[in-house]
Scaffold this active site. Structure first.
Site, PDB file in Angstrom:
ATOM      1  CB  CYS A 260     -10.632  -3.214   4.398  1.00 20.89           C
ATOM      2  SG  CYS A 260     -10.981  -4.938   4.007  1.00 20.89           S
ATOM      3  CG  HIS A 345      -7.043  -4.884   7.988  1.00 20.83           C
ATOM      4  ND1 HIS A 345      -8.040  -4.154   8.609  1.00 20.83           N
ATOM      5  CD2 HIS A 345      -7.664  -5.660   7.071  1.00 20.83           C
ATOM      6  CE1 HIS A 345      -9.208  -4.485   8.091  1.00 20.83           C
ATOM      7  NE2 HIS A 345      -9.006  -5.403   7.158  1.00 20.83           N
ATOM      8  CD  GLU A 347      -6.150  -2.564  11.204  1.00 19.36           C
ATOM      9  OE1 GLU A 347      -6.858  -3.582  11.097  1.00 19.36           O
ATOM     10  OE2 GLU A 347      -5.818  -1.849  10.227  1.00 19.36           O
TER      11      GLU A 347
END
Length: 386
Positions: A260, A345, A347
């Site tokens: 990001c 993202h 994760e």
């Protein structure tokens, strides 16, 4: 723009946009006044993770899913110690929540953390308005409700463009998040999400987290095997010190991974441009194509800036992932150093595990560049757990 709400209170509240649009509803959470850039998230669940994501610092978050708060709030769903959004906007707030793992209601959670919100507004009509006009500042108030005053406050609120906000959410000092038998990863914290750190922990890494303004020499003294530049809020373009640090990190020869904001900083350090988007990407249903495999991943995204594809020189970086909604850049592999970066993202778990392999990719890059042996956990598929 109004909608009947099942909020447990009937205190009036107003949302006033800087273009003069007014939405009337009822107060949710702390009573007061707050403001920021109005943005929206299309996720159907995960409202607490969104509220506590440091990348949303200083923004008013509007959820497009009508029912928000129906499963309460839990300590296990925090991405930071406190909410990071400046305010919260929903259409309907249920009187009761149904979740045996919840610690409290969303209303109680917001009050405990002093978070101002509004319920009972037609969020989908507001989303259509923002999509047409672009993101803009707004204020929420459940105190003074005079619309001309609120409109002026919205117009006077600082713009997100040009604001360096990462320092507001970075850790105050370095700390060891976990120790393991795997590679030593130094994390530059510009607003890192907890699940990013947990993703490294699940792969057996020793993780050292440092403030975003830490001198690289201090990090190198710890002798890391890899460097990670985290997500975070604000405009990356004026972050000259961070861009310089990334440039110095590139010169070390250490493997580097950015997500990001970290992805944007790595791009800027290599002379690649970044621009502010019309409305940004915020949600848990964005399709991203892996150009190497052809596989499409369902991803979580949260960004208002993006990498300019026209400024990517072929000798500098290679595009590895693109957004299928608008063809924006979602991933890069760098040519002059051992580096990889992602705009979205990995994760998070919307797919639910479509993108977790990126952490394994980085582990393999570290092993190749640093000649370290990886524990089994570093290369096996990892299911997200707390």
């Amino acid at each position: 723009m109004t909608h009947a709400s099942s909020s447990p209170t009937r205190d009036p509240a107003k949302l006033v946009l800087s273009d003069g649009t007014v939405a009337r509803g009822v107060a949710l959470g702390q009573r007061g006044l707050t403001g920021g850039e109005l943005c929206f998230n299309t996720s159907m669940t995960g409202y607490q993770e969104i509220m506590t994501d440091p990348s949303y610092y200083g923004q008013l978050m509007m959820m497009t899913q009508p029912h928000i708060g129906n499963y309460g709030a839990s300590a296990e769903d925090m991405e930071a110690d406190t909410p990071m959004v400046a305010g919260f906007i929903v259409r309907d707030y249920p009187r009761r929540h149904a979740n045996t793992q919840a610690d409290e209601t969303l209303e109680a959670f917001m009050r405990r953390h002093g978070l101002v919100g509004i319920a009972g507004v037609d969020t989908r009509a507001l989303v259509r308005h923002v999509r047409d006009k672009g993101v803009m500042n707004a204020v929420i108030s459940s105190e003074a409700l005079e619309e001309e005053t609120l409109l002026q406050k919205a117009r006077d609120w600082p713009s997100m463009a040009g604001r360096k906000l990462a320092s507001e959410v970075s850790t105050d000092g370095p700390y060891t998040f976990c120790e393991g038998p795997g590679p030593r990863i130094a994390v530059y914290d510009f607003g890192v999400k907890q699940n990013i750190l947990r993703s490294f922990r699940r792969r057996g890494c020793t993780v050292r987290v440092v403030p975003g303004d830490t001198d690289l020499s201090e990090v190198r003294a710890w002798d890391p095997d890899g460097l990670f530049f985290s997500n975070g809020p604000g405009d990356p373009r004026p972050m000259s010190d961070a861009i310089e640090t990334v440039g110095e990190a590139i010169d070390t020869g250490l493997p580097i991974f950015g997500i990001c904001l970290g992805h944007q900083l790595m791009s800027l350090a290599e002379g690649i441009g970044v621009y502010k988007m019309h409305v940004g990407h915020r949600g848990a249903n964005h399709p991203v194509k892996n150009l190497d495999t052809g596989q499409v991943e369902v991803t979580t995204q949260n960004h208002g800036f993006a990498v300019d594809p026209e400024s990517i020189a072929p000798e500098t970086a290679r595009v590895t992932h693109v957004n299928l909604n608008d063809d924006t850049i979602e991933g890069l592999e760098f040519k002059t150093f051992a580096g990889m970066s992602l705009q979205y993202h990995p994760e998070a778990s919307p797919g639910p595990h479509d993108s977790h392999y990126h952490f394994n990719r980085f582990m393999e890059l570290v092993a190749e560049e640093r000649d370290v042996t990886l524990p089994a956990a570093a290369t096996e598929p990892a299911v997200a757990t707390a």
